[in-house]
Design a protein around this motif. Sequence first.
Motif, PDB file in Angstrom:
ATOM      1  N   THR A   1     -15.792 -50.108 -27.892  1.00 12.10           N
ATOM      2  CA  THR A   1     -16.946 -51.274 -27.702  1.00 12.10           C
ATOM      3  C   THR A   1     -17.339 -51.471 -26.201  1.00 12.10           C
TER       4      THR A   1
ATOM      5  N   ARG B   1     -22.158 -47.101 -30.243  1.00  7.92           N
ATOM      6  CA  ARG B   1     -23.657 -47.502 -29.827  1.00  7.92           C
ATOM      7  C   ARG B   1     -24.517 -46.202 -29.477  1.00  7.92           C
TER       8      ARG B   1
ATOM      9  N   ASN C   1     -26.007 -49.825 -33.339  1.00  7.22           N
ATOM     10  CA  ASN C   1     -24.416 -50.296 -33.002  1.00  7.22           C
ATOM     11  C   ASN C   1     -23.495 -49.380 -34.106  1.00  7.22           C
TER      12      ASN C   1
ATOM     13  N   GLU D   1     -20.689 -59.588 -28.003  1.00  7.01           N
ATOM     14  CA  GLU D   1     -19.594 -58.656 -27.639  1.00  7.01           C
ATOM     15  C   GLU D   1     -18.373 -59.551 -27.078  1.00  7.01           C
TER      16      GLU D   1
END
Length: 721
Positions: A388, A442, A452, A609
């Motif tokens: 991420t 992503r 995403n 996030e």
Amino acid sequence: MISTQLIIFCINPRCNSPVNPMGDSVCASCQTPLVHRYLWATGSLSAQIPPGTKVADRYEVIKQQIWLDTQPGLPPDVPEELPTEVIPYLQLYQERLHLPQAYGFASNLEEDTTDILLLENAPIDKTGNIYPTIVEAWEEATAVRQVYWLWQILQLWTPLVELGLSRSLLVAENLRVEGWCVRLLELYQTPDDEKLSLQNLGECWQFWVVSAKASVAKGLQNIVQQMCETEIELEAINIQLNNLLLAAAAELPLVLKVAGSTDIGPMMAQNEDACYPNTLSDLDKKLYPQGDGVFGHGEEVTNAQSRQLLQRREPPQRTGSPMPQGLGRLPLSTHKEMEFPAAFDEPLLRYLSIVCDGIGGHEGGEVASQLAVQSVKLQIRALLTEVTEQTVLFPPELLQEQLEASLRVVNNLICARNNEQKRQGKERMATTIVMALQVPQRIQTSTGWQSNNTHELYLANVGDSRAYWITRNYCQLLTVDDDVATREVRLAKNLYRKALFRPDASALTQALGTRDSESLRLKLQRFILEEDGILLLCSDGLSDNNWVEQSWQDYAIPVLTGQMTVEDAVRNWINLANEKNGRDNTSVVLTYCRVSPEYLVPVTPALPEEIIQAEIQEEEQEELEELEQPTSFTESSQALLDLDLDSDLSEEPPLSPEIPPTLITKPKRGKRLVMLGGVLALLVGGTSLGLFAWWQINPQGLQQMCRQLPQKVQSVCPTGK
């Protein structure tokens, strides 16, 4: 000879009347499901045998080169010395998802002694019809599927080139498709005087990409042009094709619904299985953390019993919103105002699924399976956190290497426990594992917007726990068992159907924890989720006797058509296992993957996030606290968990000479590893995130190991909580 009556024999050796009319689904005498095994007969000689002929008083010729084995319960004929033409099929057995397997041999006719090689697992459906070629299916395929087919062919290029079989990928009639999956009819040897290259493959593709979907046509044409006009490296083409594939897949929506459970079974004294998620067990811990809920700590309850308890027990009332009724059918995402945080809210749930089948009985089987699940969860949390934070795509090879390293860490954790207890031979505890990880990277899509999720699904397995992909039209086994029968094939000693008649055919040849991790042979696969389907992970309590293959339509299609919840489907699969097999524990984890826009319902927008990171950190702390709490293991197993890990793996007992170790050399990735930072750097036979998991589970054992490492390496070891 020409057949006058179409019959098929029951596979039950104890059946009193095994002869049945062809086309029946079960034996009229004993009700055993009838096996209709269609085979592909290779060679020009078989093409001359007309339909309606019965060969070797056993094989019914249904269509040209499509034969039906009317006596599937008997081993096929296999010569003492295997012909050279069959060896490549055996060496490539791990690619069985895409390639057929050697079944046996049959003499043509009485006047001809030539043996015909028969192939099973060929691209033939359950009614004896061959699947379409890529050319026939190309124009109707979606953009992502068109690219996916080419990507699969490219992954097969290297293993086939190494065995001189690259011509197999250049014959259009040989390339068949079953939905998303590319499947070959047979293998063709490349003549010695014929040098085939990526240019030949590009020339084959250029006729297809002319009619590719608009969103991927330009990208595909550019790739094919490079293949045809330049001496480009395979890796460069692989990277470009992979980026185009992920960009096309990211255009699709993706909704995942996951549920899982493990069951002791009707005849076992304890449950050696473990799974994640364990829906009923996790839900009970959330609702009744003091152990006074539906399941008391240390109490084994079958799923049937648990559902009865859930239905008849009056749940306690709490301040605020009332407790919802019908807990047995909780939705996969619960309302935020509800008082309890259901197990489905855990951030990992929709991405990770695991099934482990412990080995070692009450002396450690359940410890090994639980330790594997908890360790994998800790490591995957760290991996997903790193994913991420990145803005560039992780190549599939790198993610596969990291998952492989994580499994080696788990193996060494269990192996060290065995060494601590001086366990030898069959006394050593171990576990199988099958795990799936959906990695949400992503990417900018083919039409230019930011997505995403690249729809990547990574799959790993050790032992005989299995993974299946099921749609409305087919059920595909994705994994290969690590057992003696498979080993015989892989080492080119025997054909699979004949090897199954060995008394030790189903004995495992590897599991996590029996030996040092360097002896593990690991195969990791990547798939793209581009159609509606169900990913089924299960232990052999369900998969034994092929009950998944025989029953998938009754148990999966209701989920795919919206007539059954995923949770109820899990219960039904487990009930089937208890009824039909019944002599083992059973674990089932289902992931319903939906990409069809017409069936989508509004979903909660993605959290920022920063919030996602905070949730992952909070879940890590909860996981660590859970590891420190008392469990319901037997007394001897609890003692194993309390012991320090022995870092000295040099005392590992020698491997059995019958199963030689396989040395795995990790390919060098150079600069690719740099972008993963310290968290994903490969380190001393494991990973730093693996060391983190070891530290959380047993800090004393890790510190002992770190003191034996070089000074520079010691600096990466955790120093305290």
